[in-house]
Design a protein around this motif. Structure first.
Motif, PDB file in Angstrom:
ATOM      1  N   ALA A  43       0.830  -1.208   0.000  1.00  0.00           N
ATOM      2  CA  ALA A  43       0.000   0.000   0.000  1.00  0.00           C
ATOM      3  C   ALA A  43       0.863   1.256   0.000  1.00  0.00           C
ATOM      4  O   ALA A  43       0.559   2.227  -0.694  1.00  0.00           O
ATOM      5  N   ILE A  44       1.950   1.228   0.758  1.00  0.00           N
ATOM      6  CA  ILE A  44       2.857   2.380   0.815  1.00  0.00           C
ATOM      7  C   ILE A  44       3.489   2.638  -0.554  1.00  0.00           C
ATOM      8  O   ILE A  44       3.543   3.777  -1.027  1.00  0.00           O
ATOM      9  N   VAL A  45       3.945   1.587  -1.195  1.00  0.00           N
ATOM     10  CA  VAL A  45       4.597   1.732  -2.505  1.00  0.00           C
ATOM     11  C   VAL A  45       3.605   2.214  -3.557  1.00  0.00           C
ATOM     12  O   VAL A  45       3.901   3.135  -4.329  1.00  0.00           O
ATOM     13  N   LEU A  46       2.418   1.612  -3.594  1.00  0.00           N
ATOM     14  CA  LEU A  46       1.416   2.032  -4.590  1.00  0.00           C
ATOM     15  C   LEU A  46       1.004   3.483  -4.384  1.00  0.00           C
ATOM     16  O   LEU A  46       0.871   4.240  -5.357  1.00  0.00           O
ATOM     17  N   ALA A  47       0.812   3.890  -3.143  1.00  0.00           N
ATOM     18  CA  ALA A  47       0.431   5.274  -2.869  1.00  0.00           C
ATOM     19  C   ALA A  47       1.547   6.233  -3.264  1.00  0.00           C
ATOM     20  O   ALA A  47       1.287   7.298  -3.846  1.00  0.00           O
ATOM     21  N   SER A  48       2.780   5.865  -2.968  1.00  0.00           N
ATOM     22  CA  SER A  48       3.912   6.728  -3.314  1.00  0.00           C
ATOM     23  C   SER A  48       4.048   6.892  -4.822  1.00  0.00           C
ATOM     24  O   SER A  48       4.274   8.006  -5.319  1.00  0.00           O
ATOM     25  N   VAL A  49       3.912   5.801  -5.547  1.00  0.00           N
ATOM     26  CA  VAL A  49       4.015   5.867  -7.010  1.00  0.00           C
ATOM     27  C   VAL A  49       2.863   6.681  -7.590  1.00  0.00           C
ATOM     28  O   VAL A  49       3.063   7.501  -8.490  1.00  0.00           O
ATOM     29  N   ALA A  50       1.654   6.494  -7.061  1.00  0.00           N
ATOM     30  CA  ALA A  50       0.504   7.254  -7.554  1.00  0.00           C
ATOM     31  C   ALA A  50       0.690   8.745  -7.295  1.00  0.00           C
ATOM     32  O   ALA A  50       0.390   9.572  -8.166  1.00  0.00           O
ATOM     33  N   LEU A  51       1.188   9.107  -6.120  1.00  0.00           N
ATOM     34  CA  LEU A  51       1.424  10.518  -5.822  1.00  0.00           C
ATOM     35  C   LEU A  51       2.546  11.080  -6.682  1.00  0.00           C
ATOM     36  O   LEU A  51       2.479  12.216  -7.148  1.00  0.00           O
ATOM     37  N   TRP A  52       3.578  10.288  -6.910  1.00  0.00           N
ATOM     38  CA  TRP A  52       4.714  10.737  -7.715  1.00  0.00           C
ATOM     39  C   TRP A  52       4.297  10.973  -9.165  1.00  0.00           C
ATOM     40  O   TRP A  52       4.750  11.908  -9.812  1.00  0.00           O
ATOM     41  N   ARG A  53       3.391  10.143  -9.669  1.00  0.00           N
ATOM     42  CA  ARG A  53       2.926  10.289 -11.049  1.00  0.00           C
ATOM     43  C   ARG A  53       1.823  11.326 -11.199  1.00  0.00           C
ATOM     44  O   ARG A  53       1.385  11.604 -12.304  1.00  0.00           O
ATOM     45  N   GLY A  54       1.346  11.880 -10.104  1.00  0.00           N
ATOM     46  CA  GLY A  54       0.363  12.952 -10.170  1.00  0.00           C
ATOM     47  C   GLY A  54      -1.063  12.469 -10.340  1.00  0.00           C
ATOM     48  O   GLY A  54      -1.755  12.908 -11.256  1.00  0.00           O
ATOM     49  N   THR A  55      -1.514  11.604  -9.474  1.00  0.00           N
ATOM     50  CA  THR A  55      -2.877  11.112  -9.544  1.00  0.00           C
ATOM     51  C   THR A  55      -3.875  12.214  -9.218  1.00  0.00           C
ATOM     52  O   THR A  55      -3.564  13.158  -8.488  1.00  0.00           O
ATOM     53  N   SER A  56      -5.059  12.092  -9.759  1.00  0.00           N
ATOM     54  CA  SER A  56      -6.112  13.057  -9.433  1.00  0.00           C
ATOM     55  C   SER A  56      -6.837  12.661  -8.146  1.00  0.00           C
ATOM     56  O   SER A  56      -7.602  13.442  -7.607  1.00  0.00           O
ATOM     57  N   ARG A  57      -6.581  11.476  -7.657  1.00  0.00           N
ATOM     58  CA  ARG A  57      -7.175  10.992  -6.407  1.00  0.00           C
ATOM     59  C   ARG A  57      -6.147  11.048  -5.286  1.00  0.00           C
ATOM     60  O   ARG A  57      -5.815  10.048  -4.662  1.00  0.00           O
ATOM     61  N   ARG A  58      -5.662  12.229  -5.024  1.00  0.00           N
ATOM     62  CA  ARG A  58      -4.614  12.418  -4.013  1.00  0.00           C
ATOM     63  C   ARG A  58      -5.090  12.037  -2.624  1.00  0.00           C
ATOM     64  O   ARG A  58      -4.326  11.495  -1.838  1.00  0.00           O
ATOM     65  N   GLY A  59      -6.354  12.280  -2.315  1.00  0.00           N
ATOM     66  CA  GLY A  59      -6.894  11.940  -0.998  1.00  0.00           C
ATOM     67  C   GLY A  59      -6.838  10.447  -0.738  1.00  0.00           C
ATOM     68  O   GLY A  59      -6.432  10.004   0.340  1.00  0.00           O
ATOM     69  N   ARG A  60      -7.227   9.666  -1.730  1.00  0.00           N
ATOM     70  CA  ARG A  60      -7.179   8.211  -1.575  1.00  0.00           C
ATOM     71  C   ARG A  60      -5.740   7.722  -1.484  1.00  0.00           C
ATOM     72  O   ARG A  60      -5.441   6.789  -0.749  1.00  0.00           O
TER      73      ARG A  60
END
Length: 89
Positions: A43-60
């Motif tokens: 979960a930590i890795v997936l969230a970090s990668v999603a934030l790094w790539r600029g997801t529109s679901r930053r809250g999740r």
């Protein structure tokens, strides 16, 4: 010569990062109940990668990051309480 990615590829990439943010949230939440030693770091890795790539679901993504850390903290707390490397009910 085309310098930018086609629109379909870009849309797919954004959808992938949004999916990573949601997956990190779900795995972090599930990790509070079972398999926290595996699901927390994922979960930590997936969230970090999603934030790094600029997801529109930053809250999740931030929730997934927090829940992944909470998974590991729960594991450490139970390990300290039982004085073992693992915990059980």
């Amino acid at each position: 010569m085309q310098l930018t990615a086609p629109a379909t590829t870009r849309r797919t990439g954004i959808r992938d990062t949004d999916g990573m943010a949601v997956a990190s949230f779900v795995l972090g939440l599930l990790g509070l109940l079972v398999l926290n030693v595996f699901l927390g770091p994922i979960a930590i890795v997936l969230a970090s990668v999603a934030l790094w790539r600029g997801t529109s679901r930053r809250g999740r993504a931030f929730l997934g990051l927090g829940l992944g850390v909470a998974d590991l903290l729960v594991l450490v707390a139970f390990m300290q309480a039982d004085s073992t490397v693992s915990w059980s009910f």
